[in-house]
Design a protein around this motif. Structure first.
Motif, PDB file in Angstrom:
ATOM      1  N   GLU A   1       0.966  -1.250   0.050  1.00  0.00           N
ATOM      2  CA  GLU A   1       0.029  -0.120   0.055  1.00  0.00           C
ATOM      3  C   GLU A   1       0.867   1.143   0.080  1.00  0.00           C
ATOM      4  OE1 GLU A   1      -2.483  -0.681   3.428  1.00  0.00           O
ATOM      5  OE2 GLU A   1      -4.360  -1.133   1.958  1.00  0.00           O
ATOM      6  N   LEU A   2       1.907   1.143   0.887  1.00  0.00           N
ATOM      7  CA  LEU A   2       2.815   2.411   0.819  1.00  0.00           C
ATOM      8  C   LEU A   2       3.501   2.782  -0.385  1.00  0.00           C
ATOM      9  CD1 LEU A   2       3.419   4.716   2.894  1.00  0.00           C
ATOM     10  CD2 LEU A   2       5.078   3.339   3.906  1.00  0.00           C
TER      11      LEU A   2
ATOM     12  N   LEU B   1      -2.942  11.644   3.190  1.00  0.00           N
ATOM     13  CA  LEU B   1      -2.789  10.108   3.204  1.00  0.00           C
ATOM     14  C   LEU B   1      -1.283   9.690   3.514  1.00  0.00           C
ATOM     15  CD1 LEU B   1      -4.564   8.780   0.051  1.00  0.00           C
ATOM     16  CD2 LEU B   1      -5.104   8.499   2.491  1.00  0.00           C
ATOM     17  N   LEU B   2      -0.228  10.591   3.100  1.00  0.00           N
ATOM     18  CA  LEU B   2       1.372  10.321   3.643  1.00  0.00           C
ATOM     19  C   LEU B   2       1.336  10.666   5.023  1.00  0.00           C
ATOM     20  CD1 LEU B   2       2.982  11.869   0.494  1.00  0.00           C
ATOM     21  CD2 LEU B   2       3.341   9.444   1.251  1.00  0.00           C
ATOM     22  N   TYR B   3       0.734  11.770   5.358  1.00  0.00           N
ATOM     23  CA  TYR B   3       0.749  11.999   6.725  1.00  0.00           C
ATOM     24  C   TYR B   3       0.231  11.125   7.702  1.00  0.00           C
ATOM     25  CZ  TYR B   3       0.102  13.942  11.528  1.00  0.00           C
ATOM     26  OH  TYR B   3       0.185  14.426  12.814  1.00  0.00           O
ATOM     27  N   ASN B   4      -0.883  10.507   7.380  1.00  0.00           N
ATOM     28  CA  ASN B   4      -1.639   9.315   8.082  1.00  0.00           C
ATOM     29  C   ASN B   4      -0.661   8.006   8.111  1.00  0.00           C
ATOM     30  OD1 ASN B   4      -3.909  10.783   8.556  1.00  0.00           O
ATOM     31  ND2 ASN B   4      -5.071   9.880   7.046  1.00  0.00           N
ATOM     32  N   TRP B   5      -0.003   7.839   7.138  1.00  0.00           N
ATOM     33  CA  TRP B   5       0.990   6.659   7.030  1.00  0.00           C
ATOM     34  C   TRP B   5       2.176   6.863   8.235  1.00  0.00           C
ATOM     35  CZ3 TRP B   5       0.630   1.736   5.920  1.00  0.00           C
ATOM     36  CH2 TRP B   5      -0.316   1.560   4.772  1.00  0.00           C
ATOM     37  N   MET B   6       2.643   8.333   8.215  1.00  0.00           N
ATOM     38  CA  MET B   6       3.524   8.595   9.215  1.00  0.00           C
ATOM     39  C   MET B   6       3.176   8.608  10.604  1.00  0.00           C
ATOM     40  SD  MET B   6       5.583  12.093   9.646  1.00  0.00           S
ATOM     41  CE  MET B   6       4.494  12.954  10.494  1.00  0.00           C
ATOM     42  N   ASP B   7       2.009   9.114  10.785  1.00  0.00           N
ATOM     43  CA  ASP B   7       1.157   9.234  12.129  1.00  0.00           C
ATOM     44  C   ASP B   7       1.053   7.708  12.668  1.00  0.00           C
ATOM     45  OD1 ASP B   7       0.221  10.834  13.996  1.00  0.00           O
ATOM     46  OD2 ASP B   7      -1.756  10.121  13.562  1.00  0.00           O
ATOM     47  N   SER B   8       0.943   6.868  11.860  1.00  0.00           N
ATOM     48  CA  SER B   8       0.874   5.247  12.192  1.00  0.00           C
ATOM     49  C   SER B   8       1.898   4.654  12.792  1.00  0.00           C
ATOM     50  CB  SER B   8       0.033   4.437  11.236  1.00  0.00           C
ATOM     51  OG  SER B   8       0.725   3.916  10.184  1.00  0.00           O
ATOM     52  N   GLY B   9       3.144   5.329  12.821  1.00  0.00           N
ATOM     53  CA  GLY B   9       4.191   4.856  13.256  1.00  0.00           C
ATOM     54  C   GLY B   9       5.480   4.676  12.217  1.00  0.00           C
ATOM     55  N   TYR B  10       5.129   5.128  10.968  1.00  0.00           N
ATOM     56  CA  TYR B  10       6.258   4.989   9.933  1.00  0.00           C
ATOM     57  C   TYR B  10       7.022   6.161   9.760  1.00  0.00           C
ATOM     58  CZ  TYR B  10       4.115   0.432   8.778  1.00  0.00           C
ATOM     59  OH  TYR B  10       3.691  -0.830   8.990  1.00  0.00           O
ATOM     60  N   LEU B  11       7.623   6.599  10.847  1.00  0.00           N
ATOM     61  CA  LEU B  11       8.297   7.885  10.952  1.00  0.00           C
ATOM     62  C   LEU B  11       9.404   8.332   9.982  1.00  0.00           C
ATOM     63  CD1 LEU B  11       8.411   7.819  14.799  1.00  0.00           C
ATOM     64  CD2 LEU B  11       6.912   8.775  13.463  1.00  0.00           C
ATOM     65  N   PHE B  12       9.659   6.964   9.019  1.00  0.00           N
ATOM     66  CA  PHE B  12      10.905   7.435   7.890  1.00  0.00           C
ATOM     67  C   PHE B  12      10.240   8.526   7.032  1.00  0.00           C
ATOM     68  CE2 PHE B  12       8.765   3.423   7.165  1.00  0.00           C
ATOM     69  CZ  PHE B  12       8.162   3.615   6.196  1.00  0.00           C
ATOM     70  N   LEU B  13       8.899   8.543   7.109  1.00  0.00           N
ATOM     71  CA  LEU B  13       8.380   9.480   6.216  1.00  0.00           C
ATOM     72  C   LEU B  13       8.334  11.006   6.867  1.00  0.00           C
ATOM     73  CD1 LEU B  13       5.003   7.757   5.451  1.00  0.00           C
ATOM     74  CD2 LEU B  13       6.532   8.351   3.899  1.00  0.00           C
ATOM     75  N   SER B  14       8.836  11.288   8.135  1.00  0.00           N
ATOM     76  CA  SER B  14       8.894  12.571   8.770  1.00  0.00           C
ATOM     77  C   SER B  14      10.253  13.342   8.322  1.00  0.00           C
ATOM     78  CB  SER B  14       9.054  12.483  10.225  1.00  0.00           C
ATOM     79  OG  SER B  14      10.208  11.772  10.767  1.00  0.00           O
TER      80      SER B  14
ATOM     81  N   ILE C   1      12.170   1.012   0.560  1.00  0.00           N
ATOM     82  CA  ILE C   1      11.338  -0.144   0.981  1.00  0.00           C
ATOM     83  C   ILE C   1      11.303  -1.215   0.248  1.00  0.00           C
ATOM     84  CG2 ILE C   1       8.813  -0.646   1.054  1.00  0.00           C
ATOM     85  CD1 ILE C   1       8.447   2.330   2.114  1.00  0.00           C
ATOM     86  N   GLU C   2      11.424  -1.094  -1.281  1.00  0.00           N
ATOM     87  CA  GLU C   2      11.272  -2.270  -2.178  1.00  0.00           C
ATOM     88  C   GLU C   2      12.697  -2.691  -2.146  1.00  0.00           C
ATOM     89  OE1 GLU C   2       8.861   0.031  -5.781  1.00  0.00           O
ATOM     90  OE2 GLU C   2      10.866   0.287  -5.774  1.00  0.00           O
ATOM     91  N   ASP C   3      13.641  -2.313  -1.722  1.00  0.00           N
ATOM     92  CA  ASP C   3      15.141  -3.020  -1.654  1.00  0.00           C
ATOM     93  C   ASP C   3      15.369  -3.695  -0.211  1.00  0.00           C
ATOM     94  OD1 ASP C   3      15.865  -1.963  -4.102  1.00  0.00           O
ATOM     95  OD2 ASP C   3      17.221  -0.396  -3.410  1.00  0.00           O
ATOM     96  N   GLY C   4      14.373  -3.486   0.671  1.00  0.00           N
ATOM     97  CA  GLY C   4      14.491  -3.851   2.069  1.00  0.00           C
ATOM     98  C   GLY C   4      15.362  -3.180   3.059  1.00  0.00           C
ATOM     99  N   ASN C   5      15.857  -1.790   2.533  1.00  0.00           N
ATOM    100  CA  ASN C   5      16.508  -1.246   3.520  1.00  0.00           C
ATOM    101  C   ASN C   5      15.600  -0.488   4.612  1.00  0.00           C
ATOM    102  OD1 ASN C   5      19.135  -1.580   2.244  1.00  0.00           O
ATOM    103  ND2 ASN C   5      18.763  -0.434   0.549  1.00  0.00           N
TER     104      ASN C   5
END
Length: 185
Positions: free
Chosen positions: A75-76, A96-109, A159-163
């Motif tokens: 999804e991301l 939508l991007l903010y909601n993903w960050m807010d759900s714990g995926y802080l790499f978006l910050s 994300i795609e490369d697993g890093n």
């Protein structure tokens, strides 16, 4: 579990689907019993979907069956692709991007627009007027944060490369609610 089934179950639990839509899907999805197993499937179809508390019950039933790792990765990366190609409206993209960050995926910050979204005066959202076109809105964002799309693409590649490993694990915190975990290499 099948990613499409995981998505619908997750969407229902997170209130993206109505009870009527979910109930119709439950009774029409031929693979659901084999994906959940007979016991959980029977428990699920025994629920009264008109009862508002059933979302909590559904969450309890399916919580350990949903593969949040693959679901969120899929999804991301799709969301980032859509945002970078401007397939989504500006405000929806940022929300939508903010909601993903807010759900714990802080790499978006690492993207200032998202990291500073709630800080008054720092978010580019304050520069946006409802009368502007999507292109005008994107232009303001790029003028303020020129690396926005490059950083999003970099995150997608990681994300795609697993890093950036989306683990699918989460914890409940009193202040933030459900927070998903990740590992960044």
């Amino acid at each position: 579990m099948n990613i499409q089934i995981s998505k619908i179950l997750s969407d229902y639990v997170s209130k993206k689907l109505t009870s009527d839509e979910f109930e119709e899907w439950v009774y029409s999805c031929q693979e659901l019993e084999s994906e959940l197993g007979e016991e959980l499937y029977t428990e699920l179809i025994s629920l009264d979907f008109r009862d508002k508390s059933n979302r909590i019950e559904v969450e309890k039933i399916v919580e350990n069956k949903i593969d949040y790792s693959e679901l969120h990765k899929n999804e991301l990366t799709q969301l980032i692709r859509k945002v970078c190609s401007k397939e989504l409206p500006f405000k929806e993209s940022i929300r939508l991007l903010y909601n993903w960050m807010d759900s714990g995926y802080l790499f978006l910050s690492k993207i200032d627009t998202l990291g500073n979204f709630n800080e008054q005066g720092k978010s580019i959202i304050h520069s946006i007027e409802n009368t502007m076109t999507n292109e005008q809105m994107w232009k303001i964002l790029i003028d303020i944060e020129p690396n926005f799309f490059n950083e999003l693409e970099r995150i997608k590649t990681k994300i795609e490369d697993g890093n950036i490993l989306i683990t699918g694990e989460f914890e409940h915190s009193e202040y933030y609610g459900k927070q998903f975990k990740y590992i960044e290499k």
